[in-house]
Motif scaffolding. Structure first.
Motif, PDB file in Angstrom:
ATOM      1  N   GLN A 248     -16.833  -8.229   4.327  1.00 37.41           N
ATOM      2  CA  GLN A 248     -15.780  -9.244   4.379  1.00 37.41           C
ATOM      3  C   GLN A 248     -16.113 -10.290   5.435  1.00 37.41           C
ATOM      4  O   GLN A 248     -15.802 -11.475   5.276  1.00 37.41           O
ATOM      5  CB  GLN A 248     -14.432  -8.583   4.683  1.00 37.41           C
ATOM      6  N   TYR A 249     -16.777  -9.852   6.507  1.00 35.61           N
ATOM      7  CA  TYR A 249     -17.201 -10.812   7.536  1.00 35.61           C
ATOM      8  C   TYR A 249     -18.265 -11.757   6.984  1.00 35.61           C
ATOM      9  O   TYR A 249     -18.267 -12.949   7.306  1.00 35.61           O
ATOM     10  CB  TYR A 249     -17.705 -10.075   8.779  1.00 35.61           C
ATOM     11  N   ARG A 250     -19.151 -11.232   6.160  1.00 34.49           N
ATOM     12  CA  ARG A 250     -20.113 -12.126   5.500  1.00 34.49           C
ATOM     13  C   ARG A 250     -19.368 -13.126   4.624  1.00 34.49           C
ATOM     14  O   ARG A 250     -19.622 -14.337   4.679  1.00 34.49           O
ATOM     15  CB  ARG A 250     -21.089 -11.326   4.630  1.00 34.49           C
ATOM     16  N   ASP A 251     -18.415 -12.606   3.820  1.00 37.09           N
ATOM     17  CA  ASP A 251     -17.668 -13.482   2.904  1.00 37.09           C
ATOM     18  C   ASP A 251     -16.887 -14.550   3.673  1.00 37.09           C
ATOM     19  O   ASP A 251     -16.697 -15.659   3.178  1.00 37.09           O
ATOM     20  CB  ASP A 251     -16.708 -12.657   2.047  1.00 37.09           C
ATOM     21  N   ASP A 252     -16.432 -14.208   4.874  1.00 39.94           N
ATOM     22  CA  ASP A 252     -15.641 -15.145   5.675  1.00 39.94           C
ATOM     23  C   ASP A 252     -16.514 -16.138   6.440  1.00 39.94           C
ATOM     24  O   ASP A 252     -15.973 -17.028   7.119  1.00 39.94           O
ATOM     25  CB  ASP A 252     -14.752 -14.385   6.666  1.00 39.94           C
ATOM     26  N   GLY A 253     -17.836 -15.970   6.363  1.00 41.59           N
ATOM     27  CA  GLY A 253     -18.715 -16.980   6.937  1.00 41.59           C
ATOM     28  C   GLY A 253     -19.331 -16.655   8.276  1.00 41.59           C
ATOM     29  O   GLY A 253     -19.798 -17.552   8.988  1.00 41.59           O
ATOM     30  N   TYR A 254     -19.357 -15.373   8.631  1.00 41.04           N
ATOM     31  CA  TYR A 254     -19.987 -14.989   9.900  1.00 41.04           C
ATOM     32  C   TYR A 254     -21.456 -14.649   9.686  1.00 41.04           C
ATOM     33  O   TYR A 254     -21.838 -14.111   8.643  1.00 41.04           O
ATOM     34  CB  TYR A 254     -19.268 -13.790  10.518  1.00 41.04           C
ATOM     35  N   LEU A 353     -19.796 -20.330   8.503  1.00 42.48           N
ATOM     36  CA  LEU A 353     -20.667 -20.858   7.448  1.00 42.48           C
ATOM     37  C   LEU A 353     -19.861 -21.221   6.202  1.00 42.48           C
ATOM     38  O   LEU A 353     -20.214 -22.155   5.478  1.00 42.48           O
ATOM     39  CB  LEU A 353     -21.731 -19.827   7.080  1.00 42.48           C
ATOM     40  N   LYS A 354     -18.809 -20.487   5.958  1.00 44.77           N
ATOM     41  CA  LYS A 354     -17.956 -20.785   4.804  1.00 44.77           C
ATOM     42  C   LYS A 354     -17.363 -22.188   4.939  1.00 44.77           C
ATOM     43  O   LYS A 354     -17.389 -22.979   3.993  1.00 44.77           O
ATOM     44  CB  LYS A 354     -16.843 -19.738   4.684  1.00 44.77           C
ATOM     45  N   GLU A 355     -16.855 -22.489   6.127  1.00 43.25           N
ATOM     46  CA  GLU A 355     -16.322 -23.837   6.386  1.00 43.25           C
ATOM     47  C   GLU A 355     -17.425 -24.881   6.246  1.00 43.25           C
ATOM     48  O   GLU A 355     -17.211 -25.956   5.683  1.00 43.25           O
ATOM     49  CB  GLU A 355     -15.762 -23.920   7.808  1.00 43.25           C
ATOM     50  N   LEU A 356     -18.601 -24.556   6.777  1.00 38.67           N
ATOM     51  CA  LEU A 356     -19.710 -25.504   6.742  1.00 38.67           C
ATOM     52  C   LEU A 356     -20.069 -25.863   5.302  1.00 38.67           C
ATOM     53  O   LEU A 356     -20.272 -27.039   4.968  1.00 38.67           O
ATOM     54  CB  LEU A 356     -20.925 -24.913   7.477  1.00 38.67           C
ATOM     55  N   ALA A 357     -20.107 -24.849   4.440  1.00 39.72           N
ATOM     56  CA  ALA A 357     -20.424 -25.105   3.029  1.00 39.72           C
ATOM     57  C   ALA A 357     -19.318 -25.930   2.373  1.00 39.72           C
ATOM     58  O   ALA A 357     -19.596 -26.864   1.619  1.00 39.72           O
ATOM     59  CB  ALA A 357     -20.612 -23.780   2.288  1.00 39.72           C
ATOM     60  N   GLU A 358     -18.066 -25.592   2.677  1.00 37.52           N
ATOM     61  CA  GLU A 358     -16.939 -26.283   2.040  1.00 37.52           C
ATOM     62  C   GLU A 358     -16.906 -27.772   2.389  1.00 37.52           C
ATOM     63  O   GLU A 358     -16.625 -28.609   1.536  1.00 37.52           O
ATOM     64  CB  GLU A 358     -15.623 -25.617   2.443  1.00 37.52           C
ATOM     65  N   ILE A 359     -17.199 -28.107   3.659  1.00 36.09           N
ATOM     66  CA  ILE A 359     -17.107 -29.522   4.055  1.00 36.09           C
ATOM     67  C   ILE A 359     -18.394 -30.294   3.768  1.00 36.09           C
ATOM     68  O   ILE A 359     -18.443 -31.499   4.001  1.00 36.09           O
ATOM     69  CB  ILE A 359     -16.734 -29.675   5.545  1.00 36.09           C
ATOM     70  N   SER A 360     -19.424 -29.605   3.259  1.00 40.65           N
ATOM     71  CA  SER A 360     -20.718 -30.261   3.028  1.00 40.65           C
ATOM     72  C   SER A 360     -21.064 -30.416   1.556  1.00 40.65           C
ATOM     73  O   SER A 360     -22.180 -30.804   1.220  1.00 40.65           O
ATOM     74  CB  SER A 360     -21.826 -29.473   3.732  1.00 40.65           C
ATOM     75  N   GLN A 361     -20.117 -30.127   0.682  1.00 41.17           N
ATOM     76  CA  GLN A 361     -20.410 -30.170  -0.753  1.00 41.17           C
ATOM     77  C   GLN A 361     -20.816 -31.559  -1.221  1.00 41.17           C
ATOM     78  O   GLN A 361     -21.607 -31.705  -2.153  1.00 41.17           O
ATOM     79  CB  GLN A 361     -19.195 -29.693  -1.553  1.00 41.17           C
ATOM     80  N   TYR A 362     -20.277 -32.602  -0.556  1.00 39.70           N
ATOM     81  CA  TYR A 362     -20.559 -33.975  -1.021  1.00 39.70           C
ATOM     82  C   TYR A 362     -22.029 -34.362  -0.878  1.00 39.70           C
ATOM     83  O   TYR A 362     -22.476 -35.334  -1.462  1.00 39.70           O
ATOM     84  CB  TYR A 362     -19.670 -34.989  -0.291  1.00 39.70           C
ATOM     85  N   PHE A 363     -22.800 -33.590  -0.121  1.00 43.83           N
ATOM     86  CA  PHE A 363     -24.238 -33.879  -0.018  1.00 43.83           C
ATOM     87  C   PHE A 363     -24.976 -33.488  -1.305  1.00 43.83           C
ATOM     88  O   PHE A 363     -26.080 -33.961  -1.560  1.00 43.83           O
ATOM     89  CB  PHE A 363     -24.862 -33.115   1.158  1.00 43.83           C
ATOM     90  N   TYR A 364     -24.379 -32.582  -2.084  1.00 40.61           N
ATOM     91  CA  TYR A 364     -25.084 -32.025  -3.244  1.00 40.61           C
ATOM     92  C   TYR A 364     -24.420 -32.298  -4.587  1.00 40.61           C
ATOM     93  O   TYR A 364     -25.043 -32.124  -5.626  1.00 40.61           O
ATOM     94  CB  TYR A 364     -25.240 -30.504  -3.051  1.00 40.61           C
ATOM     95  N   GLN A 365     -23.173 -32.678  -4.568  1.00 37.79           N
ATOM     96  CA  GLN A 365     -22.504 -32.971  -5.840  1.00 37.79           C
ATOM     97  C   GLN A 365     -21.395 -33.993  -5.620  1.00 37.79           C
ATOM     98  O   GLN A 365     -20.900 -34.164  -4.496  1.00 37.79           O
ATOM     99  CB  GLN A 365     -21.929 -31.688  -6.451  1.00 37.79           C
ATOM    100  N   GLU A 366     -21.022 -34.656  -6.690  1.00 37.01           N
ATOM    101  CA  GLU A 366     -19.971 -35.672  -6.603  1.00 37.01           C
ATOM    102  C   GLU A 366     -18.620 -34.990  -6.370  1.00 37.01           C
ATOM    103  O   GLU A 366     -18.314 -33.985  -7.009  1.00 37.01           O
ATOM    104  CB  GLU A 366     -19.921 -36.489  -7.895  1.00 37.01           C
ATOM    105  N   TYR A 367     -17.862 -35.519  -5.452  1.00 43.19           N
ATOM    106  CA  TYR A 367     -16.506 -35.003  -5.249  1.00 43.19           C
ATOM    107  C   TYR A 367     -15.634 -35.467  -6.419  1.00 43.19           C
ATOM    108  O   TYR A 367     -15.863 -36.518  -7.014  1.00 43.19           O
ATOM    109  CB  TYR A 367     -15.932 -35.476  -3.915  1.00 43.19           C
ATOM    110  N   GLU A 368     -14.654 -34.643  -6.756  1.00 39.63           N
ATOM    111  CA  GLU A 368     -13.817 -34.958  -7.919  1.00 39.63           C
ATOM    112  C   GLU A 368     -12.828 -36.074  -7.631  1.00 39.63           C
ATOM    113  O   GLU A 368     -12.597 -36.945  -8.451  1.00 39.63           O
ATOM    114  CB  GLU A 368     -13.077 -33.701  -8.392  1.00 39.63           C
ATOM    115  N   GLU A 369     -12.227 -36.030  -6.464  1.00 39.78           N
ATOM    116  CA  GLU A 369     -11.256 -37.072  -6.118  1.00 39.78           C
ATOM    117  C   GLU A 369     -11.215 -37.257  -4.608  1.00 39.78           C
ATOM    118  O   GLU A 369     -11.676 -36.392  -3.856  1.00 39.78           O
ATOM    119  CB  GLU A 369      -9.870 -36.721  -6.654  1.00 39.78           C
ATOM    120  N   PHE A 370     -10.676 -38.387  -4.181  1.00 39.49           N
ATOM    121  CA  PHE A 370     -10.572 -38.646  -2.750  1.00 39.49           C
ATOM    122  C   PHE A 370      -9.467 -37.792  -2.137  1.00 39.49           C
ATOM    123  O   PHE A 370      -8.473 -37.460  -2.796  1.00 39.49           O
ATOM    124  CB  PHE A 370     -10.228 -40.132  -2.506  1.00 39.49           C
ATOM    125  N   ASP A 371      -9.667 -37.467  -0.846  1.00 38.27           N
ATOM    126  CA  ASP A 371      -8.569 -36.845  -0.103  1.00 38.27           C
ATOM    127  C   ASP A 371      -7.390 -37.815  -0.116  1.00 38.27           C
ATOM    128  O   ASP A 371      -7.531 -39.002   0.240  1.00 38.27           O
ATOM    129  CB  ASP A 371      -9.020 -36.568   1.335  1.00 38.27           C
TER     130      ASP A 371
END
Length: 469
Positions: A248-254, A353-371
């Motif tokens: 679960q710690y891996r899943d949570d990004g540790y 790391l989970k947060e890092l991946a979530e906030i970095s998605q725009y480097f690899y794919q188009e975001y669906e909509e603006f915040d």
């Protein structure tokens, strides 16, 4: 003497934090002494043991990097060996068949408890030979009636238990299967275990196991009983405190390095040092330096360590684990900047790391909509001119690097006679989809010119739609 330790979990659930710390202490002691670390799956509880739990334990050990030298062994595959030694004890008069019905024993124990006595088997079949034909029986070990067991525990010092406190333990059930305490003894002997590191909940088992070892003529290992881990609230660590399963710690990004560093300090210390590399742990670890007091789990401390390792480990090492989190988001990181480059500009901004991946998605794919909040504030008609001009200037940049990107943004602000925020914020929302990112020069440097142009066009269309509605 070659030091040999073992980690022997029961596969009735996942690898939890307490078990992982026990495994770590055993592993470190073995590595420190140049010995052997054995992995043993104690699956004699056939009804509760599952393949899913076995897989989870192995996965947890592998994720933590606690490699074993021998095993994994499975107790259910060693029943013939246990039965052979039980028969030997019967033949030598060191064990006996007990035909007492369970209901009769329950009644005796109830009467003992009513008198304030410790519930125990009274030993009435210990010396009887009038065995009833065809009746079910268990096999009990003949515990010595006199003397005492002395345990020189590495953590708790000398522990003495009078044999008169111990009753005759069942070593084989009525269905013919051997019991946990007997299997453990045989395994530790056969596997050459010299040091047993385990939780304090096993202290009551230890004198019984030592007596069986001595009855078999087997060497007695040294023991170290580790205290429990408490939650932040001082109560025994459980699911209500959040993640308890290692995975679960891996899943949570540790990072595993952070969790290991945290676990090693839950009961062991070396001066005031807080940060330990794996090599330092191995070099400095000592069983006798483990505290006998319970340790309290502090999630904030774990987060602090995780942030430290995200920033200080080689980026290539962090990238291996970060890639897994992008895969969970179904994000393909092959078409885009290197993960190492993203870590370099994002690691300071997150806890996991989970947060890092979530906030970095725009480097690899188009975001669906603006915040929604960021778009409402910054993608307004007044931003149209700045976005159009900065798009032109960025398209004209010949050498794509942070310095030239920043010069294009600065040039836009100067030409329009506006503050940097009037250019930078609409551009940030256009390119990343949100109002938060590292500085624009390094962010845009990791994106392709064509991507940036398309996203600015998307923002301009958003503004136009907003004007028309």
């Amino acid at each position: 003497m070659t030091v040999a330790t073992r980690f022997a979990p029961s596969p009735t659930g996942y690898l939890h934090v307490g078990g992982a710390r026990t495994a770590l202490y055993s592993w470190l002691y073995t590595k420190n002494k140049g010995g052997k670390f054995v992995l043993r799956i104690e699956d004699t509880d056939i009804e509760r043991s599952t393949q899913e739990a076995i897989d989870a334990i192995l996965e947890g050990m592998q994720w933590l990097g606690l490699d074993w030298d021998d095993g994994p062994y499975y107790q259910t595959k060693r029943f013939d060996r246990y039965k052979e030694l039980i028969q030997q004890l019967l033949d030598e008069g060191k064990a006996y068949k007990c035909f007492m019905p369970a209901a009769e024993l329950d009644k005796i124990r109830e009467e003992q408890m009513a008198k304030g006595e410790k519930p125990r088997y009274p030993g009435m079949w210990r010396d009887r030979t009038d065995h009833p034909e065809g009746q079910p029986f268990v096999i009990r070990f003949k515990n010595p009636l006199e003397g005492k067991v002395v345990i020189n525990d590495h953590i708790r010092g000398t522990i003495e238990i009078a044999n008169s406190e111990l009753d005759d333990l069942i070593i084989q059930r009525s269905d013919g299967t051997p019991t946990y305490n007997f299997c453990v003894v045989v395994d530790d002997w056969d596997m050459g275990i010299t040091h047993v590191v385990r939780g304090e909940d096993h202290i009551n088992n230890t004198p019984r196991q030592i007596n069986i070892l001595e009855a078999l003529g087997a060497p007695v290992p040294e023991y170290a009983h580790v205290s429990m881990i408490l939650g932040d609230d001082g109560k025994k660590l459980s699911k209500r405190h959040g993640a308890v399963s290692v995975m679960q710690y891996r899943d949570d990004g540790y990072l595993p390095q952070a969790l290991l560093n945290y676990l090693v300090r839950l009961g062991w210390s070396h001066g005031d040092q807080e940060i330990f590399s794996r090599e330092e742990m191995i070099e400095l670890f000592n069983l006798d330096a483990i505290s006998p007091s319970a340790s309290a789990f502090n999630t904030d401390k774990l987060i602090w360590l995780n942030q430290h390792y995200m920033k200080s480990l080689p980026a290539s090492e962090v990238a291996e684990h970060l890639k897994w989190h992008f895969e969970q988001l179904n994000v393909d990181v092959n078409d885009g900047p290197s993960l190492e480059a993203v870590i370099a500009i994002q690691a300071e901004r997150v806890k996991t790391l989970k947060e890092l991946a979530e906030i970095s998605q725009y480097f690899y794919q188009e975001y669906e909509e603006f915040d929604a909040g960021a778009a409402k504030k910054h993608l307004r008609p007044v931003a149209k001119e700045a976005l159009q001009l900065v798009a032109t200037k960025l398209a004209a940049v010949k050498e794509w690097d942070p310095e030239n990107i920043q010069a294009a943004i600065n040039g836009t602000a100067e030409e329009l006679g506006v503050g940097m925020g009037k250019v930078g914020m609409p551009l940030r929302v256009a390119v990343t989809g949100s109002g938060n990112s590292p500085s624009l020069d390094v962010t845009l440097n990791l994106l392709k010119k064509q991507q940036i142009a398309q996203r600015i066009d998307k923002a301009l269309k958003f503004i136009a739609d907003r004007e028309n509605n």
